[in-house]
Design a protein around this motif. Sequence first.
Motif, PDB file in Angstrom:
ATOM      1  N   UNK A 186      83.448  14.963  12.313  1.00 53.18           N
ATOM      2  CA  UNK A 186      84.836  14.937  12.785  1.00 53.18           C
ATOM      3  C   UNK A 186      85.384  16.342  12.586  1.00 53.18           C
ATOM      4  N   UNK A 187      86.087  16.873  13.597  1.00 48.40           N
ATOM      5  CA  UNK A 187      86.608  18.234  13.415  1.00 48.40           C
ATOM      6  C   UNK A 187      88.000  18.192  12.790  1.00 48.40           C
ATOM      7  N   UNK A 198      93.685   6.981   9.845  1.00 47.59           N
ATOM      8  CA  UNK A 198      93.294   6.403  11.144  1.00 47.59           C
ATOM      9  C   UNK A 198      91.842   6.732  11.473  1.00 47.59           C
ATOM     10  N   UNK A 199      91.421   7.962  11.149  1.00 51.66           N
ATOM     11  CA  UNK A 199      90.040   8.355  11.445  1.00 51.66           C
ATOM     12  C   UNK A 199      89.074   7.458  10.660  1.00 51.66           C
ATOM     13  N   UNK A 200      89.407   7.235   9.379  1.00 56.82           N
ATOM     14  CA  UNK A 200      88.535   6.391   8.546  1.00 56.82           C
ATOM     15  C   UNK A 200      88.518   4.955   9.073  1.00 56.82           C
ATOM     16  N   UNK A 201      89.678   4.488   9.474  1.00 58.38           N
ATOM     17  CA  UNK A 201      89.786   3.121  10.016  1.00 58.38           C
ATOM     18  C   UNK A 201      88.885   2.972  11.251  1.00 58.38           C
ATOM     19  N   UNK A 202      88.896   3.978  12.107  1.00 57.06           N
ATOM     20  CA  UNK A 202      88.050   3.966  13.313  1.00 57.06           C
ATOM     21  C   UNK A 202      86.578   3.822  12.971  1.00 57.06           C
TER      22      UNK A 202
END
Length: 458
Positions: A186-187, A198-202
Motif C-alpha cells: 500500500x502506498x 479503512x485500508x486495514x478494514x479492506x
Amino acid sequence: MEVFKKHYVAIIGGSISGSEAANLLAKNGFRVVVFEMNKLPYGKIEDGLPSWHISLRDRQQKEIDKKLNQENIRFVPFTKIGNDIPFKDLVENWGFSAVILANGAWQDRTLSIEGINKFKNKGLIYQNDFIYWFNHKHEPDYNGLKFQIEDNAIVVGGGLASLDVVKIFMIELVKEKLKSKFNIDEDIFTLEKKGIDKVLLNHNINFNQLGINGVTLVYRRNAEDMPLKSPRDESVESLLKAKKVSGKLLNNYLEKYKFKFKPLSIPLDYVEENEKFKGLVLQKVMLYNGRIVPIENETEILYSNMLVSSIGSIPEKIEGLEYDYASLKMKEYTDYHVFGYNNVFAVGNAVTGRGNIQESKQHGKQITKQIIDDHLTEDAFEKWLVNLNDTIKTNVSKNIDSIINKIKNRDIQPDDIIQRIIDKTQELNDKNGYIDYASWIAKHTPVRLETLIKNNKA
Ligand SMILES: Cc1cc2nc3c(=O)[nH]c(=O)nc-3n(C[C@H](O)[C@H](O)[C@H](O)COP(=O)(O)OP(=O)(O)OC[C@H]3O[C@@H](n4cnc5c(N)ncnc54)[C@H](O)[C@@H]3O)c2cc1C
C-alpha cells in the motif's frame, strides 16, 4: 498617484508571500529582484507540506511560477541572504529602493530541556529536518539528513504540523508491516487519503495484528485547545465553536491514523542510557483560567528511542537585523516596517511565524500594497521629506541627507545603479548556470514519489 517605476525592489524569499509581493510590485510597474536560497522558490510548499498534498502542492507551485515568471522580475536562486550576500551589503550598497523580507520561518523552536540538544539527529529530531527528509528521501541524488521511522516514538507539539509528523510515522509503520507480515503493498498516498483504519478494514486486518505499538503525541493542553480550526472571528461563540471542531478533528485523526494522544503534559526532562536518548519525563499539568499550571509531584515517563519536536518554527536570524526574542523587531506602531531601516519591510511567515497558505498570501498582498502606497509613491516620498524636515537639523545622519538629495533630484535609482543591479544579479545567475525561469524550474524539480510509484520504481 504616480509611482516611480524605475525602482528595483529586492525580495528575500520566493515562496507564497514573496511571489505575491513580487507580482504586485511588477504589476504596478516596479522592477523586482527575488533572491531565493534554494534552487526552487517554493519554500514550505516543497519542503514543509508532506508530499501527499499532491494537488495542493502542484496548484500552489503553478501559481508561484506564474507570479515570478514575469518580465519585470529577476529571479536569483540558490543565493542566501546572510550567507552569500550580507544583509547590510544588500540594503546599503546595492541601491535597492526597498527590501522586503519574505523568508518565512525555518528554524525550529528549541525544546526547552537543558542538555537535550546533544541528542539532535541521534534520537531527537526537529520537525523541519524530519519533513524535509520525508519529502525528499526517494530522490536518487538525495544526500541530506537520514532518519529511521521507529515505533513508539514521541512527538511533542499541538499544531497541524505535529499532526503531519504523527501521520508520517503511523503511515510508514503500517506500510512496512503490511508488506513484511502480509505481503501487501500500500502506498503512502492511499494510506493517508483513506486512513489506516479503512485500508486495514479492506484487507480484513485488525490493527493489533500488525504488532505496532504506535507513536504518542504529547500536548500541553486539551484536544479542543489545539489550533486545528481557526475561529471565524473573535466572538466567544466563534471561539467556542472552533474549539469544538478542533476536538472533533483530533478524534477523527486518532481513529483514522491510530496514534496515541497524551494531553495536559509538558516535557520536563529526558532519560539517558549509555549516552543514548531513552525517554521523556513529562510534567502533568492542569488548566486554571486558561493558564497551564504544573501539578505538584505528578510526572510520567514515556520510554522511547526517538523524540520529534514539533513546537513551531521561528524566522532564522539574519545578521544585521534585530529580533525581540524569536520575532523580527519592527518599528513602533507597525507590524511590517523593520526596525533600524527606512526601506526594509517584512511579509508572510517571516512576520507572523504561523498561519496557512491563504493567510500568508493575503498578508503578502496587503502589506505590499501598503508598502507601495505609503513608501514608494512620489507623494509618499514628498510626505516623508516634509515630515523629516522638522527633525532633520537635529538628528538625521549623513546617509539620510544624501538620500534626500537624491529624492529631490528625482534620482533615487539612476541608470548606473540599475545597471549595477542587473550586472550583479547576472553574475550570480551565470555562476549557477541560470538562464531563464522556466528552464531552471524544469531542470531542478525533483522526481516525484507518485511518478516513481506509478512507474513501479518505489
Ligand atoms: C509542516 C507544515 C505543514 C503545513 N501545511 C499546510 C497546509 O496543509 N495548508 C496550508 O494552507 N498551510 C500549511 N502550512 C503553512 C504554509 O506552508 C505557510 O503558511 C506558507 O508556506 C508561508 O509562506 P511564506 O512565503 O511566508 O514562507 P515560506 O513558504 O517558508 O517561504 C520562505 C522562502 O524564503 C526562502 N528563504 C529563507 N531564508 C532565506 C534567505 N536568507 N535568503 C534567501 N531566501 C530565503 C525559503 O527558501 C523559502 O522559499 C504548513 C506549514 C508547515 C510547516
